[in-house]
Design a protein around this motif. Structure first.
Motif, PDB file in Angstrom:
ATOM      1  N   LEU A   1      -5.437  24.945  11.394  1.00 47.82           N
ATOM      2  CA  LEU A   1      -4.427  24.634  12.079  1.00 47.82           C
ATOM      3  C   LEU A   1      -4.367  22.864  11.973  1.00 47.82           C
ATOM      4  N   THR A   2      -3.251  22.785  11.751  1.00 47.19           N
ATOM      5  CA  THR A   2      -2.832  21.157  11.778  1.00 47.19           C
ATOM      6  C   THR A   2      -2.124  20.950  13.064  1.00 47.19           C
ATOM      7  N   ILE A   3      -2.764  19.919  13.704  1.00 47.03           N
ATOM      8  CA  ILE A   3      -2.236  19.538  14.961  1.00 47.03           C
ATOM      9  C   ILE A   3      -1.097  18.360  14.725  1.00 47.03           C
ATOM     10  N   ASP A   4       0.145  18.575  15.378  1.00 41.92           N
ATOM     11  CA  ASP A   4       1.024  17.839  15.102  1.00 41.92           C
ATOM     12  C   ASP A   4       1.153  16.776  16.164  1.00 41.92           C
ATOM     13  N   SER A   5       0.869  17.366  17.532  1.00 39.50           N
ATOM     14  CA  SER A   5       1.057  16.382  18.954  1.00 39.50           C
ATOM     15  C   SER A   5       0.198  17.307  19.784  1.00 39.50           C
ATOM     16  N   ILE A   6      -0.521  16.432  20.851  1.00 35.20           N
ATOM     17  CA  ILE A   6      -1.137  16.930  21.944  1.00 35.20           C
ATOM     18  C   ILE A   6      -0.563  16.056  23.131  1.00 35.20           C
ATOM     19  N   GLN A   7       0.151  16.451  24.106  1.00 36.55           N
ATOM     20  CA  GLN A   7       0.787  15.968  25.278  1.00 36.55           C
ATOM     21  C   GLN A   7       0.640  16.685  26.660  1.00 36.55           C
ATOM     22  N   ILE A   8       0.440  15.854  27.661  1.00 35.85           N
ATOM     23  CA  ILE A   8       0.406  16.546  28.979  1.00 35.85           C
ATOM     24  C   ILE A   8       2.028  16.850  29.571  1.00 35.85           C
ATOM     25  N   PRO A   9       1.875  18.208  29.721  1.00 37.35           N
ATOM     26  CA  PRO A   9       3.307  18.599  29.797  1.00 37.35           C
ATOM     27  C   PRO A   9       4.001  18.089  31.236  1.00 37.35           C
ATOM     28  N   SER A  10       5.198  17.715  31.353  1.00 37.52           N
ATOM     29  CA  SER A  10       5.645  17.225  32.563  1.00 37.52           C
ATOM     30  C   SER A  10       5.590  18.118  33.853  1.00 37.52           C
ATOM     31  N   SER A  11       5.708  19.433  33.456  1.00 34.75           N
ATOM     32  CA  SER A  11       5.523  20.639  34.627  1.00 34.75           C
ATOM     33  C   SER A  11       4.170  20.302  35.038  1.00 34.75           C
TER      34      SER A  11
END
Length: 227
Positions: A147-157
């Motif tokens: 797996l190549t990770i492109d982004s890790i973000q806290i979802p607004s929901s």
């Protein structure tokens, strides 16, 4: 004039000399034998058995090492830990002798220490892993996955969910990270290397209590992450 007695004495002397000469020869050969050792046989003797083990002999085939079970790297940083979980979830190799259960166990090892979420987490992981029969089929093609990770973000929901949660409903240090990346599978098809890529998205639910290593709670369905 020689008498018969003189003749007998002369013959006895000759006999003694001959016997003495033979004894000297035998003694000489005996001493020579002690100095040189036993006579060498006409054919070469077999070499002595070596005390070295097979693994010490150059060129010897070593016994294959047992496969190493995967490990999810721990961390107290929520985002780092979420990324480690994602990589462990999507990284496997069918040629090592490991099975899907080995990779599942590695993820469960960093699961909820209370055990309350273990059953649900195991069910979540099963939707990401090939079945045993599928794994055996993939092994024929030496299939691996990364797996190549492109982004890790806290979802607004997730922020809204935290605000609406009742006291004690969420474990201490609960967090969610939505991960976007590219899954790649490599293998051998008809004797030639082949690969396939696919974009994926999912959410990792974790808990990172203060001064403790984070642990994994649950996973969203693949390609159905929180936004």
């Amino acid at each position: 004039m020689k008498t018969p007695a003189d003749s007998r004495a002369r013959r006895r002397l000759i006999t003694l000399i001959a016997t003495g000469t033979a004894l000297l020869v035998l003694v000489a050969f005996g001493v020579y034998g002690l100095l040189t050792g036993p006579a060498k046989p006409s054919s070469q003797p077999s070499p002595p058995a070596s005390s070295a083990t097979e693994s010490d002999t150059p060129g010897a085939t070593r016994a294959p090492s047992p496969p190493t079970a995967p490990v999810v790297r721990g961390s107290r940083d929520p985002q780092t830990f979420a990324g480690n979980v994602a990589l462990a979830l999507f990284t496997w190799d069918t040629t090592t002798g490991l099975m899907p259960l080995d990779y599942t166990s590695a993820l469960l090892d960093v699961g909820d220490p209370t055990g309350q979420e273990q059953a649900g987490l195991a069910a979540d992981i099963a939707t990401y892993m090939p079945t045993r029969d599928a794994w055996i089929d993939l092994r024929q093609y030496a299939t691996t996955q990364t797996l190549t990770i492109d982004s890790i973000q806290i979802p607004s929901s997730w922020n809204e969910a935290v605000d609406q949660a009742h006291p004690g409903q969420l474990p201490e240090g609960a967090a969610a990270y939505t991960i976007h990346g590219t899954r790649q599978r490599d293998g051998i098809w008809n004797g030639a290397p082949t690969s396939a890529k696919r974009e994926v998205a999912f959410t990792v639910f974790i808990a990172c209590p203060p001064e403790e290593t984070c642990h994994l709670l649950r996973l969203s369905r693949l390609d159905n992450p929180l936004d």
